[in-house]
Write a protein that holds these residues in place. Structure first.
Motif, PDB file in Angstrom:
ATOM      1  N   PRO A  31       0.818  -1.138  -0.185  1.00 12.78           N
ATOM      2  CA  PRO A  31       0.098  -0.213  -0.008  1.00 12.78           C
ATOM      3  C   PRO A  31       0.934   1.253   0.007  1.00 12.78           C
ATOM      4  CG  PRO A  31      -0.844  -1.550   1.709  1.00 12.78           C
ATOM      5  CD  PRO A  31       0.380  -2.097   1.163  1.00 12.78           C
ATOM      6  N   ASP A  32       2.073   1.431   0.474  1.00  8.56           N
ATOM      7  CA  ASP A  32       2.917   2.533   0.808  1.00  8.56           C
ATOM      8  C   ASP A  32       3.353   2.860  -0.858  1.00  8.56           C
ATOM      9  OD1 ASP A  32       2.392   2.515   3.552  1.00  8.56           O
ATOM     10  OD2 ASP A  32       4.473   2.075   3.884  1.00  8.56           O
ATOM     11  N   PRO A  38      -5.361   6.717  -6.672  1.00  7.46           N
ATOM     12  CA  PRO A  38      -6.856   6.809  -6.237  1.00  7.46           C
ATOM     13  C   PRO A  38      -7.192   6.240  -5.249  1.00  7.46           C
ATOM     14  CG  PRO A  38      -6.393   6.801  -8.856  1.00  7.46           C
ATOM     15  CD  PRO A  38      -5.211   6.367  -8.063  1.00  7.46           C
ATOM     16  N   PRO A  39      -8.251   6.225  -4.584  1.00  8.59           N
ATOM     17  CA  PRO A  39      -8.534   5.685  -3.250  1.00  8.59           C
ATOM     18  C   PRO A  39      -9.044   4.084  -3.641  1.00  8.59           C
ATOM     19  CG  PRO A  39      -9.588   7.630  -3.165  1.00  8.59           C
ATOM     20  CD  PRO A  39      -9.016   7.656  -4.712  1.00  8.59           C
ATOM     21  N   ALA A  40      -9.647   3.982  -4.999  1.00  7.75           N
ATOM     22  CA  ALA A  40     -10.072   2.479  -5.336  1.00  7.75           C
ATOM     23  C   ALA A  40      -8.734   1.794  -5.733  1.00  7.75           C
ATOM     24  CB  ALA A  40     -10.905   2.739  -6.700  1.00  7.75           C
ATOM     25  N   ALA A  45      -4.867  -2.512  -3.791  1.00  9.99           N
ATOM     26  CA  ALA A  45      -3.393  -2.742  -3.479  1.00  9.99           C
ATOM     27  C   ALA A  45      -3.533  -3.347  -1.941  1.00  9.99           C
ATOM     28  CB  ALA A  45      -2.598  -1.608  -3.688  1.00  9.99           C
ATOM     29  N   GLU A  46      -4.297  -2.709  -1.000  1.00 10.69           N
ATOM     30  CA  GLU A  46      -4.579  -3.276   0.270  1.00 10.69           C
ATOM     31  C   GLU A  46      -5.031  -4.593   0.292  1.00 10.69           C
ATOM     32  OE1 GLU A  46      -6.418  -0.255   2.417  1.00 10.69           O
ATOM     33  OE2 GLU A  46      -4.689   1.167   2.402  1.00 10.69           O
ATOM     34  N   ARG A  47      -6.051  -4.903  -0.392  1.00  7.43           N
ATOM     35  CA  ARG A  47      -6.883  -6.175  -0.418  1.00  7.43           C
ATOM     36  C   ARG A  47      -6.070  -7.118  -0.878  1.00  7.43           C
ATOM     37  NH1 ARG A  47      -8.858  -9.472  -3.691  1.00  7.43           N
ATOM     38  NH2 ARG A  47      -8.423  -8.333  -5.679  1.00  7.43           N
TER      39      ARG A  47
END
Length: 177
Positions: A31-32, A38-40, A45-47
């Motif tokens: 995530p970094d 963009p938020p999506a 990426a986090e998922r």
């Protein structure tokens, strides 16, 4: 989707192959690395990073991997039902276990880039000696000494700029191994 598919490796892959796949994917999906996206895209990426971490957590330990492989064989093999949800992200810096960087990154992590201390010492020495030559050349009014001092200072500044680039290029070369 199995943990092997998440990491893009064959179920017969060695632990080292699984580790390399994990490191490569973790770098790409961390995530970094997507902080300015963009938020999506950040959420995706986090998922994806949660999936990658969970796959690594299960497949890096031989006992867990064996249990996981048995669970893939079908419902006749009952895996410990008390385990956490497999898609729950667990940070590696918990007190439960100590992350060993040598296990994660192999010996490339411990290796220093070529050049070592010289990359830090040579630019400083050039600037210091150049300033010294400038001062001495100005006091005794010797043009060649002043020119030498200017050249040394310029060389030191150029080396200050190139040293980090050399380290980055060497690190990238080791990452491809």
């Amino acid at each position: 989707m199995t943990h092997y598919e998440v990491l893009g490796v064959d179920p017969t892959a060695s632990t080292d192959e699984i580790r390399r796949a994990y490191v490569r994917l973790a770098r790409d999906h961390h995530p970094d690395r997507h902080a300015d996206s963009p938020p999506a895209a950040r959420a995706e990426a986090e998922r994806r990073m949660r999936q990658i971490n969970e796959a690594w957590r299960e497949l890096r330990d031989p006992a867990r991997r064996d249990r996981y492989d048995l669970s893939l064989a079908g419902p006749s093999f009952d895996v410990d039902a008390a385990e956490d949800d497999p898609w729950t992200w667990t940070p590696y810096d918990t007190d439960e276990e100590e992350l060993d960087l040598d296990d994660l990154y192999g010996e490339a992590h411990a290796r220093r880039p070529r050049g070592g201390r010289a990359l830090a010492i040579v630019p400083v020495a050039c600037v210091v000696l150049g300033i010294g030559a400038l001062v001495v050349g100005s006091i005794v009014r010797l043009g060649p000494v002043v020119a030498l001092g200017v050249s040394a200072v310029v060389l030191g500044v150029v080396l200050f700029a190139l040293a980090p680039l050399a380290v980055v290029l060497e690190t990238r070369r080791h990452d491809r191994l």
